[in-house]
Scaffold this active site. Structure first.
Site, PDB file in Angstrom:
ATOM      1  N   ARG A 171     -14.673  16.445  -1.758  1.00  0.00           N
ATOM      2  CA  ARG A 171     -14.710  15.087  -1.226  1.00  0.00           C
ATOM      3  C   ARG A 171     -13.744  14.170  -1.951  1.00  0.00           C
ATOM      4  O   ARG A 171     -13.199  13.231  -1.380  1.00  0.00           O
ATOM      5  CB  ARG A 171     -16.127  14.515  -1.333  1.00  0.00           C
ATOM      6  CG  ARG A 171     -17.117  15.231  -0.444  1.00  0.00           C
ATOM      7  CD  ARG A 171     -18.520  14.694  -0.640  1.00  0.00           C
ATOM      8  NE  ARG A 171     -19.475  15.537   0.075  1.00  0.00           N
ATOM      9  CZ  ARG A 171     -20.767  15.497  -0.119  1.00  0.00           C
ATOM     10  NH1 ARG A 171     -21.272  14.675  -1.006  1.00  0.00           N
ATOM     11  NH2 ARG A 171     -21.572  16.283   0.567  1.00  0.00           N
ATOM     12  N   THR A 203     -22.145  21.861  -3.200  1.00  0.00           N
ATOM     13  CA  THR A 203     -21.103  22.726  -3.743  1.00  0.00           C
ATOM     14  C   THR A 203     -21.484  23.246  -5.113  1.00  0.00           C
ATOM     15  O   THR A 203     -21.371  24.438  -5.397  1.00  0.00           O
ATOM     16  CB  THR A 203     -19.778  21.955  -3.841  1.00  0.00           C
ATOM     17  OG1 THR A 203     -19.472  21.387  -2.564  1.00  0.00           O
ATOM     18  CG2 THR A 203     -18.648  22.875  -4.255  1.00  0.00           C
ATOM     19  N   SER A 204     -21.921  22.347  -6.004  1.00  0.00           N
ATOM     20  CA  SER A 204     -22.213  22.782  -7.364  1.00  0.00           C
ATOM     21  C   SER A 204     -23.359  23.776  -7.392  1.00  0.00           C
ATOM     22  O   SER A 204     -23.349  24.734  -8.174  1.00  0.00           O
ATOM     23  CB  SER A 204     -22.524  21.583  -8.266  1.00  0.00           C
ATOM     24  OG  SER A 204     -23.708  20.932  -7.855  1.00  0.00           O
ATOM     25  N   HIS A 214     -21.526   9.907   2.928  1.00  0.00           N
ATOM     26  CA  HIS A 214     -22.286  10.194   1.708  1.00  0.00           C
ATOM     27  C   HIS A 214     -22.104   9.098   0.664  1.00  0.00           C
ATOM     28  O   HIS A 214     -22.507   9.266  -0.480  1.00  0.00           O
ATOM     29  CB  HIS A 214     -21.847  11.532   1.105  1.00  0.00           C
ATOM     30  CG  HIS A 214     -22.055  12.675   2.027  1.00  0.00           C
ATOM     31  ND1 HIS A 214     -21.099  13.083   2.919  1.00  0.00           N
ATOM     32  CD2 HIS A 214     -23.115  13.480   2.210  1.00  0.00           C
ATOM     33  CE1 HIS A 214     -21.567  14.110   3.614  1.00  0.00           C
ATOM     34  NE2 HIS A 214     -22.782  14.366   3.209  1.00  0.00           N
ATOM     35  N   HIS A 235     -23.643  14.250  -8.328  1.00  0.00           N
ATOM     36  CA  HIS A 235     -23.448  15.476  -9.092  1.00  0.00           C
ATOM     37  C   HIS A 235     -24.514  15.642 -10.167  1.00  0.00           C
ATOM     38  O   HIS A 235     -25.053  16.733 -10.354  1.00  0.00           O
ATOM     39  CB  HIS A 235     -22.054  15.506  -9.726  1.00  0.00           C
ATOM     40  CG  HIS A 235     -21.770  16.770 -10.481  1.00  0.00           C
ATOM     41  ND1 HIS A 235     -21.650  17.993  -9.868  1.00  0.00           N
ATOM     42  CD2 HIS A 235     -21.615  17.013 -11.812  1.00  0.00           C
ATOM     43  CE1 HIS A 235     -21.418  18.931 -10.766  1.00  0.00           C
ATOM     44  NE2 HIS A 235     -21.392  18.363 -11.955  1.00  0.00           N
ATOM     45  N   GLY A 236     -24.820  14.559 -10.880  1.00  0.00           N
ATOM     46  CA  GLY A 236     -25.834  14.664 -11.920  1.00  0.00           C
ATOM     47  C   GLY A 236     -27.193  15.017 -11.371  1.00  0.00           C
ATOM     48  O   GLY A 236     -27.905  15.879 -11.907  1.00  0.00           O
ATOM     49  N   ILE A 237     -27.588  14.360 -10.268  1.00  0.00           N
ATOM     50  CA  ILE A 237     -28.889  14.627  -9.659  1.00  0.00           C
ATOM     51  C   ILE A 237     -28.959  16.065  -9.180  1.00  0.00           C
ATOM     52  O   ILE A 237     -29.956  16.766  -9.375  1.00  0.00           O
ATOM     53  CB  ILE A 237     -29.135  13.646  -8.494  1.00  0.00           C
ATOM     54  CG1 ILE A 237     -29.225  12.212  -9.019  1.00  0.00           C
ATOM     55  CG2 ILE A 237     -30.399  14.016  -7.735  1.00  0.00           C
ATOM     56  CD1 ILE A 237     -29.272  11.159  -7.929  1.00  0.00           C
TER      57      ILE A 237
END
Length: 583
Positions: A546, A448-449, A217, A405-407
């Site tokens: 991760r 995950t988020s 990733h 994470h932001g995307i």
């Protein structure tokens, strides 16, 4: 870099549509991914694989006779949602149960487990084997913590071969676990990868240097060295993998399937040069090479890099390995496929599978509809906040993660906003409005988020109700339930450097505050507590997700999940403090 896209947010969906259009002989589109176009014999175990997009031919390219029955395909570098996985598995199921396999990443585990639990409640038997072949991501005595990289192909193929042979679900799971235990991989990279629309790669490697032990990733490598010659790289990869030969196998006389996997930008000619020395080194060790693979099997967009996988055969696994395979991206042996007439005569109606219909809006009273409008304002503010900080969250995540994470948060927040607005327009109450936002967030964000924010919003929604106006204690109970749900679902604790480090202090502070203060005042004070707790995660070493693999790389940077939670609860506090007519 990735050069061609329309709207980056639509890239994964458009890619899947194009993949299906180009491979109608092999696959058909269903909600959440693809399944085989050929009818599956009644009673056969359905092998369902999946993960984030950006790894072609994994995962959709591996669907077809002899390999997977279906693939759940998430957003870019984000696990598919539980809803997507459930939809694909339900469409692929042929009466023999569902076998799941995927790489061992936190978001995939969360969402596949949730889908599996739902299928079991519906009476469909399920089993799972996660792939853990990456030797760089954890020591041998903690092999269950390792990531899955190109070894995915090995485990998927062995499981599917057993299913094709008519093995029951438990037997499919047993041989898949055996294949996983006898598979080892190690990867290196010379450049990072760039997601569509991104201005820079997720990570960089200095010129003439090589990252060792990277993740698929875009996670940074465990080590960094000068780029060796092709022969020296081959020897390095072989030596590291031969240092950890699986139990029951031995180099002298051992049979190994080697898989040299390109990660996206490395030329086949370069890989052949490297494989030339790999083959010689394996033969010098006394190993019998079986069915060597050199090509792209699990990529990472445009990353320049390569991984080596060694699969140690025994008689049982060797027999299964000989099963023919015919998928869009991977073929071995010869398979007789159904003609269109035979396929239509089979009565296989899965091609028409569609998303579950939306239930009618539950009844609500005027008081709850007013609260629903506040919920909508809160979700609007959450979405605006994420839009403002999306790049910052991506940079924080790229320090020791994959930078998405932001995307992911942006996709989830936008989907939640659309769902909440539709619910309010339909006259929904507060609980229904927030519950539909929760479902949309987890489904669209994936990862995950996405899963955890679905848990958070759903737990709060459960306390709001669709009648009357909830008091401050009810909201606090919802937040406390959200914290308990995230801890139970994600298996993280305070100190693991995750969202939990901010969420749990926020929940406790809100519970205490609402005992003596109005909701808005208590919420704002609790949000300050969450912000301080999120900032304090900069001093922690990650023990989950991760980022765990990269340890000290994240020291000095707050956990992005904790930070985004603190940003969101602060934004919601501003909504609670402002009367509706001022918005």
């Amino acid at each position: 870099m990735t050069r061609l896209w329309n709207d980056p947010a639509d890239f994964a969906d458009e890619m899947i549509d194009g993949f299906v259009a180009a491979n109608t002989r092999s696959v058909q589109r269903v909600p959440g991914g693809v399944i085989r176009r050929d009818a599956v014999p009644e009673g056969q175990v359905a092998v369902v694989i999946g993960g984030g997009s950006g790894h072609y031919p994994a995962f959709g390219g591996l669907v077809g006779p002899g390999l997977a029955h279906g693939a759940a395909m998430g957003n870019l570098f984000a696990s598919p949602s539980a809803q997507q996985i459930h939809a694909v598995a339900a469409a692929a199921h042929a009466g023999g149960g569902v076998f799941f396999s995927y790489g061992n990443y936190a978001g995939d585990v969360l969402n596949f487990d949730a889908a599996q639990d739902r299928l079991r409640r519906e009476g469909i038997d399920c089993a799972t084997v996660v792939v853990t072949d990456d030797v760089a991501s954890a020591p041998a005595d903690q092999a269950s913590l390792r990531r899955g990289i190109a070894g995915d192909l090995i485990v998927f193929r062995i499981a599917a071969a057993a299913a094709e042979a008519g093995a029951p679900l438990a037997e499919v799971a047993r041989v898949a676990a055996r294949a996983n235990a006898r598979t080892r991989s190690l990867g290196v990279a010379f450049t990072g990868c760039t997601l569509p629309g991104a201005a820079a790669p997720l990570f960089t490697v200095p010129e003439r240097r090589m990252a060792v032990g990277l993740g698929i990733h875009g996670e940074p490598g465990i080590d960094e060295t000068d780029i060796p010659s092709a022969d020296a790289l081959a020897e390095q990869l072989v030596a590291r993998l031969l240092a950890e030969i699986p139990d029951g196998a031995s180099a002298a006389g051992g049979r190994v399937v080697p898989v040299l996997n390109g990660l996206g930008s490395l030329k086949y000619e370069e890989m052949f040069v490297v494989y030339r020395r790999i083959a010689r080194a394996l033969e010098e060790a006394g190993i019998d090479i079986v069915d060597p693979h050199v090509g792209e099997y699990c990529t990472s967009f445009d990353m320049a890099g390569v991984s080596l996988t060694l699969f140690w055969l025994d008689d049982e696994l060797a027999a299964l390995w000989d099963t023919p395979v015919d998928t869009p991206a991977y073929r071995r042996g010869a398979i007789t496929r159904l003609t269109d007439a035979a396929r239509n005569a089979s009565g296989d109606g899965r091609a028409t599978a569609s998303a579950a219909s939306v239930d009618s809006t539950p009844d609500a009273d005027d008081a709850s509809r007013r609260v629903a409008r506040t919920v909508l304002r809160a979700v609007q503010e959450m979405s605006r906040t994420i839009d403002t900080h999306v790049d910052e969250l991506g940079r924080m995540d790229a320090v020791a993660g994959d930078g998405d994470h932001g995307i992911g948060m942006q996709r989830g927040a936008h989907a939640a906003l659309r769902a909440a607005a539709e619910a309010v327009d339909a006259g929904a109450g507060a609980a229904t409005t927030l519950a539909q936002a929760a479902d949309a967030w987890s489904d669209r964000a994936g990862g995950t988020s996405g899963a955890l924010w679905g848990v958070i919003l759903a737990a709060i929604a459960a306390e709001l109700g669709d009648t009357g106006t909830p008091d401050a204690a009810a909201v606090a109970r919802g937040v406390h339930g959200a914290a308990e749900g995230v801890v139970a679902y994600g298996k993280a604790e305070i100190g693991d450097k995750t969202m939990v480090d901010a969420l749990v202090p926020f929940a406790y502070a809100l519970t205490e505050g609402t005992a003596t203060r109005p909701l808005a005042d208590a919420w704002i004070a609790a949000a300050a507590t969450a912000g301080a707790a999120a900032s304090a995660t900069a001093d922690l070493l990650p023990r989950r997700g991760r980022a765990r693999t990269h340890g000290a790389h994240s020291l000095g940077t707050p956990d992005p999940g904790a930070h985004s939670l603190a940003l969101i609860v602060t934004a919601v506090g501003s909504v609670l403090a402002a009367p509706e007519e001022e918005s």
